[in-house]
Design an enzyme around this catalytic site. Structure first.
Site: not given
Ligand code: NI
Length: 307
Positions: A132-133, A183, A187, A274
């Protein structure tokens, strides 16, 4: 009850989305172009929620099977135990009847010929790495190098605002066979937003991805795991949560992240990491090396969920 099944229940593992092709398309408010989208109904619950810096823990709502609206009752989903989400794991559990013999496998390795091992347990152990991210200019690139070297396919839930300037990383993900998920753009916690705003958050990101890959994204990971039933209508995408969360953003200790994953991971798990942290990237690659040695195959979440 096989050992795998037992473990699955014991862990109270969250349920993942499963899909019923087409059923939700009609309900789509903002993704009308996604004709092939899979619909789903299920519920999700998370045993722990956490996210990187600035994120707050939230309670995972249930997008519930049992409380389906009338229109949804026609979906083959009324059986909570059945439509429940967890195909990848479920299949694995069912298929691996003489199962979960990780220890036994090693012990028996000398007596099994290669064919037996291939047909037997080894190919059944699958996990999905999700990141993620990102994308992150440096660490995502490093991760992609490592995954390519190991012939591993992963899933990236990217943040829209991180894409401009990093288009080549999105292109690499796509070209190298990884799955790209959404995502949101900023965020944000879409469960707290209006459907319109939530859709905009996701659509902006999907548009950026499509501009690079030419394909729509079908999977979304809601930041903070914040998803609820109301989002099922406007979103025709499939929400993907996770099974193993090593809280990688809480430490720079690569070995600790690796240990947290290895101590918990089981066949069929989705692992959350991440790719904006170097320690997480290093841990991910170490986990790949270890689990590949144990016979695990790393697959994209679409394979784990839908196959
Ligand atoms: Ni996230």
């Amino acid at each position: 009850m096989g050992q795998t099944e037992f473990n699955r229940k014991k862990k109270g593992r969250k349920k993942r989305l499963l899909a019923d092709i087409g059923a939700r398309i009609a309900k789509s408010l903002c993704f009308l172009g996604m004709a092939a989208v899979l619909a789903s109904s299920a519920y999700t619950d998370i045993k722990k929620l956490s996210q990187p810096a600035g994120d707050t823990v939230s309670v995972q709502p249930e997008t519930g099977t049992g409380k389906a609206e009338p229109e949804e009752m026609s979906e083959p989903m009324s059986v909570s135990g059945q439509s429940e989400v967890n195909t990848g794991k479920k299949e694995s559990a069912e298929m691996s009847e003489p199962a979960d013999t990780s220890g036994q496998l090693e012990a028996d390795a000398g007596t099994l010929d290669a064919a037996e091992m291939t047909e037997g347990n080894i190919e059944e152990k699958r996990v999905a790495l999700t990141f993620d991210d990102g994308p992150h200019r440096i660490y995502t690139a490093k991760l992609l190098d490592g995954l390519l070297e190991r012939s591993v396919k992963a899933t990236f839930f990217v943040i829209g605002e991180n894409i401009p300037g990093n288009e080549e990383l999105i292109a690499r993900m796509y070209q190298e066979g990884h799955l790209i998920g959404n995502h949101t753009y900023d965020h944000v916690k879409i469960s707290d937003m209006s459907a319109e705003d939530a859709c905009e958050q996701v659509q902006k990101t999907s548009d950026l991805i499509r501009a690079i890959t030419g394909e729509d994204t079908e999977f979304v990971r809601p930041p903070f795991g914040a998803w609820n039933k109301e989002l099922e209508a406007p979103f025709t995408m499939i929400p993907v949560l996770w099974d193993v969360d090593p809280l990688d953003w809480t430490t720079k200790n690569t070995a600790l992240v690796e240990e947290r994953i290895l101590s918990e991971v089981e066949d069929g798990d989705i692992i959350l990491l991440h790719d904006c942290y170097e320690s997480s990237v290093d841990a991910a690659l170490a986990v790949v090396d270890e689990l590949q040695a144990q016979g695990y195959e790393f697959v994209r979440v679409d394979r784990l969920i839908l196959e």
